[in-house]
Design a protein around this motif. Structure first.
Motif, PDB file in Angstrom:
ATOM      1  N   UNK A 400       0.867  -1.178   0.000  1.00 26.69           N
ATOM      2  CA  UNK A 400       0.000   0.000   0.000  1.00 26.69           C
ATOM      3  C   UNK A 400       0.900   1.223   0.000  1.00 26.69           C
ATOM      4  N   UNK A 401       0.614   2.171  -0.893  1.00 29.08           N
ATOM      5  CA  UNK A 401       1.344   3.428  -0.954  1.00 29.08           C
ATOM      6  C   UNK A 401       0.404   4.552  -0.541  1.00 29.08           C
ATOM      7  N   UNK A 402       0.750   5.254   0.522  1.00 33.00           N
ATOM      8  CA  UNK A 402      -0.128   6.316   1.027  1.00 33.00           C
ATOM      9  C   UNK A 402       0.629   7.080   2.110  1.00 33.00           C
ATOM     10  N   UNK A 403      -0.069   7.982   2.795  1.00 35.38           N
ATOM     11  CA  UNK A 403       0.523   8.625   3.957  1.00 35.38           C
ATOM     12  C   UNK A 403       0.922   7.570   4.973  1.00 35.38           C
ATOM     13  N   UNK A 404       1.913   7.838   5.808  1.00 32.31           N
ATOM     14  CA  UNK A 404       2.398   6.813   6.748  1.00 32.31           C
ATOM     15  C   UNK A 404       1.300   6.186   7.599  1.00 32.31           C
ATOM     16  N   UNK A 405       0.389   6.999   8.121  1.00 34.29           N
ATOM     17  CA  UNK A 405      -0.656   6.452   8.998  1.00 34.29           C
ATOM     18  C   UNK A 405      -1.580   5.515   8.241  1.00 34.29           C
ATOM     19  N   UNK A 406      -2.046   5.955   7.071  1.00 31.57           N
ATOM     20  CA  UNK A 406      -2.976   5.132   6.291  1.00 31.57           C
ATOM     21  C   UNK A 406      -2.293   3.866   5.803  1.00 31.57           C
ATOM     22  N   UNK A 407      -1.081   4.005   5.262  1.00 32.25           N
ATOM     23  CA  UNK A 407      -0.381   2.844   4.710  1.00 32.25           C
ATOM     24  C   UNK A 407      -0.127   1.790   5.784  1.00 32.25           C
ATOM     25  N   UNK A 408       0.367   2.215   6.931  1.00 28.12           N
ATOM     26  CA  UNK A 408       0.682   1.233   7.985  1.00 28.12           C
ATOM     27  C   UNK A 408      -0.577   0.615   8.574  1.00 28.12           C
ATOM     28  N   UNK A 409      -1.594   1.424   8.798  1.00 30.26           N
ATOM     29  CA  UNK A 409      -2.836   0.871   9.347  1.00 30.26           C
ATOM     30  C   UNK A 409      -3.446  -0.140   8.385  1.00 30.26           C
ATOM     31  N   UNK A 410      -3.525   0.225   7.106  1.00 29.15           N
ATOM     32  CA  UNK A 410      -4.137  -0.667   6.115  1.00 29.15           C
ATOM     33  C   UNK A 410      -3.374  -1.984   6.008  1.00 29.15           C
ATOM     34  N   UNK A 411      -2.038  -1.908   5.943  1.00 27.73           N
ATOM     35  CA  UNK A 411      -1.243  -3.128   5.821  1.00 27.73           C
ATOM     36  C   UNK A 411      -1.272  -3.909   7.136  1.00 27.73           C
ATOM     37  N   UNK A 412      -1.309  -3.184   8.267  1.00 28.85           N
ATOM     38  CA  UNK A 412      -1.402  -3.865   9.555  1.00 28.85           C
ATOM     39  C   UNK A 412      -2.686  -4.672   9.676  1.00 28.85           C
ATOM     40  N   UNK A 413      -3.799  -4.098   9.247  1.00 28.96           N
ATOM     41  CA  UNK A 413      -5.074  -4.823   9.267  1.00 28.96           C
ATOM     42  C   UNK A 413      -5.045  -5.992   8.277  1.00 28.96           C
ATOM     43  N   UNK A 414      -4.440  -5.746   7.115  1.00 29.67           N
ATOM     44  CA  UNK A 414      -4.321  -6.801   6.111  1.00 29.67           C
ATOM     45  C   UNK A 414      -3.486  -7.963   6.632  1.00 29.67           C
ATOM     46  N   UNK A 415      -2.451  -7.642   7.367  1.00 34.84           N
ATOM     47  CA  UNK A 415      -1.585  -8.676   7.962  1.00 34.84           C
ATOM     48  C   UNK A 415      -2.393  -9.635   8.836  1.00 34.84           C
ATOM     49  N   UNK A 416      -3.258  -9.079   9.687  1.00 33.62           N
ATOM     50  CA  UNK A 416      -4.061  -9.914  10.581  1.00 33.62           C
ATOM     51  C   UNK A 416      -5.070 -10.737   9.780  1.00 33.62           C
ATOM     52  N   UNK A 417      -5.686 -10.125   8.773  1.00 29.10           N
ATOM     53  CA  UNK A 417      -6.675 -10.841   7.959  1.00 29.10           C
ATOM     54  C   UNK A 417      -6.031 -12.022   7.239  1.00 29.10           C
ATOM     55  N   UNK A 418      -4.859 -11.781   6.658  1.00 29.26           N
ATOM     56  CA  UNK A 418      -4.166 -12.851   5.942  1.00 29.26           C
ATOM     57  C   UNK A 418      -3.708 -13.953   6.895  1.00 29.26           C
ATOM     58  N   UNK A 419      -3.268 -13.556   8.085  1.00 27.41           N
ATOM     59  CA  UNK A 419      -2.834 -14.565   9.051  1.00 27.41           C
ATOM     60  C   UNK A 419      -3.968 -15.520   9.393  1.00 27.41           C
ATOM     61  N   UNK A 420      -5.186 -14.972   9.488  1.00 19.59           N
ATOM     62  CA  UNK A 420      -6.342 -15.835   9.754  1.00 19.59           C
ATOM     63  C   UNK A 420      -6.641 -16.727   8.567  1.00 19.59           C
ATOM     64  N   UNK A 421      -6.588 -16.140   7.367  1.00 17.56           N
ATOM     65  CA  UNK A 421      -6.867 -16.926   6.165  1.00 17.56           C
ATOM     66  C   UNK A 421      -5.846 -18.033   5.961  1.00 17.56           C
ATOM     67  N   UNK A 422      -4.591 -17.743   6.272  1.00 21.37           N
ATOM     68  CA  UNK A 422      -3.510 -18.705   6.048  1.00 21.37           C
ATOM     69  C   UNK A 422      -3.238 -19.586   7.263  1.00 21.37           C
ATOM     70  N   UNK A 423      -4.058 -19.427   8.298  1.00 20.33           N
ATOM     71  CA  UNK A 423      -3.954 -20.237   9.514  1.00 20.33           C
ATOM     72  C   UNK A 423      -2.558 -20.118  10.138  1.00 20.33           C
ATOM     73  N   UNK A 424      -2.097 -18.870  10.281  1.00 19.54           N
ATOM     74  CA  UNK A 424      -0.777 -18.623  10.850  1.00 19.54           C
ATOM     75  C   UNK A 424      -0.814 -18.360  12.350  1.00 19.54           C
ATOM     76  N   UNK A 425      -2.019 -18.187  12.913  1.00 19.87           N
ATOM     77  CA  UNK A 425      -2.126 -17.801  14.315  1.00 19.87           C
ATOM     78  C   UNK A 425      -2.240 -19.046  15.186  1.00 19.87           C
ATOM     79  N   UNK A 426      -1.289 -19.262  16.072  1.00 17.20           N
ATOM     80  CA  UNK A 426      -1.357 -20.445  16.950  1.00 17.20           C
ATOM     81  C   UNK A 426      -2.614 -20.407  17.818  1.00 17.20           C
ATOM     82  N   UNK A 427      -3.220 -21.536  17.990  1.00 14.51           N
ATOM     83  CA  UNK A 427      -4.439 -21.619  18.790  1.00 14.51           C
ATOM     84  C   UNK A 427      -4.090 -21.838  20.264  1.00 14.51           C
TER      85      UNK A 427
END
Length: 598
Positions: A400-427
């Motif tokens: 994501x290319x944007x202002x620092x706040x928007x870019x980091x927040x968007x990618x940070x949220x995406x990181x968590x979403x992908x971790x759930x989809x890819x089953x990366x979060x230990x139960x």
């Protein structure tokens, strides 16, 4: 009531065989097997099987057949060991049954609007309307009992650590600096209002000035704000305050408390000290100030690589002071275009204007980037991106290319979403960390004014306090948040303890002497009379209980919660009141005109 209970439905054992007992409870279900009637009788403590035998008492058997589910009854009978092969190992009382000799129907139940079982299939609206029935379900009852256990465990630990529990007022002065207050009109003083507390913040500071040294309270708090899954208009907070402490002291005490709670409630050992992340570090690595550190996939900044690349979108963002932030979703290059479009829409919810993706493939022994955008990056820049993201063939890179706040927040949220989809979060794991060194202020989007990021009573760090007047956005706070599995469960700070510094902070926030005196004059006055250094923390109790129980919604750990529109479907609150009540308060309802009247 003729039959008085002698035992609960969860305590009778084989050793009680031959004993006459009286049980009281609700009929969970009944089964007629070959002329024998079996009734499961339940209460808070468990379930006991009751047998109606027509060979012993035909009239009692007939009466048992008329019992309806959820009716309240008392049973007198004799305990006997269950026959061989009929033992239920899943129940505490599974080795015994009660041979009924007398039944007293205390209240016959109408047919419930949903089946009282864990997987009831009822909508949340129906469950909340009939919450008293919903709370009979095992899972809900266990949630509320667990909540009670957390209360008691916290009280035990804090009491042993020298803290005293003090109640603070719930009718207080309105000082709206954050969320909207719930206002309570005064009948005695026409035109004046109390507010319900958003937190006991000022009063707990006054207790420290009074010399109580260590205070705690399990407090009810109120905020008139939009509700999300983890918010309620009225909520419970564990409030803690201490004197003669710095950040390390407060953090150490709370690590001890959390370690004790985890062991006492869940039997889990957690190591201390917990990891600490400065606010800026948390944003750069995880994109969020409440990072989930149970998995990797940390953010990568490739702004330097993209600053003079041929891709104008990235170039323009970097040139204007923005950044290009991304993550490497290992092994996710099989994502379809539809899935990538869904991820693009998702980051758009957080303000991102788009999502650029690359799939990493091997060509001639070299990893290369593949996507419609890859043509804008020469081989050298592609290799730098691959090197920075530690990418391998089969990986999916997302930026994501944007202002620092928007870019980091968007990618940070995406990181968590992908971790759930890819089953990366230990139960069934808990990862805790502290986030520290928060900015003292932020710019309010609506007013354009400075606002306190935590609250205006937080002390600035000694290293940045001199920037209060001229460079307030550089000031860092002596604040700390406790994060569990990516959810902030507690936040606190070292407080301001001199009137001079408190006035400087108010001035930075645009609160003049007159306004400060009207809203906070009693605190400023108190700070003049020997206020010791002090600090504390407050836990979002409902949220913490939900996390410990592995539940996403805090409504499921609250006995009588509100809906997402701040309504109580059970009682119908909020509701109209009598004109007489309004007259006593000298209030008048001004109804909004509809469009046809304008």
């Amino acid at each position: 009531m003729k039959l008085k209970r002698t035992h609960t439905c969860g305590e009778i054992a084989v050793t009680d065989a031959g004993t006459e007992v009286v049980l009281s409870g609700w009929v969970e279900n009944k089964r007629d097997h070959g002329g024998m009637l079996f009734v499961d009788l339940k209460d808070r403590y468990g379930i006991t099987q009751v047998v109606f035998d027509p060979q012993r008492n035909e009239a009692l058997y007939a009466e048992g057949k008329e019992l309806k589910p959820e009716s309240v009854i008392s049973i007198r009978g004799v305990v006997q060991r269950r026959p061989e092969g009929n033992v239920n190992p899943d129940r505490k009382t599974g080795e015994i049954e009660i041979i009924a000799e007398e039944v007293e129907v205390l209240n016959r139940s109408a047919t419930p609007p949903f089946e009282i079982v864990d997987d009831c299939g009822a909508s949340e609206e129906v469950r909340m309307k009939y919450r008293y029935l919903d709370l009979r379900r095992d899972v809900m009852r266990e949630n509320i009992i667990f909540r009670h256990r957390v209360y008691q465990s916290m009280r035990r630990y804090l009491s042993e650590e020298g803290f005293i529990e003090v109640e603070t007022p719930t009718l207080i002065k309105s000082t709206p600096e954050g969320a909207r207050d719930y206002l309570v009109p005064s009948r005695k003083f026409s035109g004046r209002f109390f507010a319900l507390p958003q937190s006991p913040q000022i009063f707990k500071q006054l207790l420290m000035i009074a010399g109580f040294d260590r205070y705690f309270q399990i407090a009810r708090c109120y905020r008139d704000e939009d509700i999300r899954a983890d918010r309620q208009p009225e909520f419970t907070q564990l409030d803690i305050e201490m004197t003669f402490v710095d950040e390390d002291d407060v953090i150490a005490m709370n690590e001890g408390q959390v370690r004790f709670l985890m062991k006492d409630l869940l039997g889990i050992e957690v190591g201390t000290p917990f990891k600490r992340l400065a606010f800026d570090e948390a944003l750069k690595k995880y994109g969020l100030d409440a990072p989930d550190i149970r998995f990797g996939m940390t953010l990568v900044d490739v702004s330097d690589v993209c600053a003079d690349a041929g891709f104008k979108v990235f170039q323009a963002v970097v040139a204007s002071g923005g950044i290009v932030a991304g993550i490497n979703a290992k092994g996710a290059s099989n994502y379809s275009r539809r899935q990538l479009d869904e991820l693009t829409a998702y980051v758009g919810e957080y303000g991102a204007k788009g999502l650029v993706w690359f799939k990493v493939e091997e060509e001639g022994g070299t990893n290369v980037l593949k996507s419609p955008t890859a043509k804008f990056f020469d081989e050298g820049r592609q290799q730098k991106i691959i090197e920075k993201t530690k990418a391998e063939a089969g990986d999916l890179l997302l930026f994501v290319a944007d202002g620092p706040d928007v870019a980091r927040t968007a990618v940070g949220r995406l990181r968590v979403r992908l971790a759930r989809q890819l089953d990366l979060i230990p139960k069934n794991t808990f990862e805790l960390c502290w986030v520290t060194e928060f900015p003292m202020f932020e710019v309010d989007e609506e007013s354009g004014r400075l606002a306190a990021r935590h609250h205006p009573f937080t002390s600035p760090t000694p290293a940045t306090v001199d920037d209060l007047e001229k460079k307030p956005l550089r000031v860092r706070a002596r604040a700390y948040d406790l994060v569990v599995n990516g959810v902030e469960i507690a936040g606190g700070s070292i407080r301001i303890n001199t009137p001079e510094l408190q006035r400087r902070v108010f001035k930075a926030l645009g609160i003049g002497e007159k306004e400060a005196g009207e809203k906070f004059g009693f605190l400023i006055e108190a700070l003049k009379y020997g206020a010791p250094p002090h600090g504390g923390i407050a836990y979002g109790f409902d949220r913490f209980v939900a996390i410990l129980r592995g539940i996403d919604r805090i409504r499921d750990v609250i006995a009588f919660p509100k809906t997402t529109t701040a309504q109580c479907l059970l009682s119908g609150a909020p509701s109209p009141v009598d004109e007489k009540q309004l007259e006593e308060l000298k209030l008048k309802i001004i109804r909004e005109r509809d469009s046809s009247e304008r």
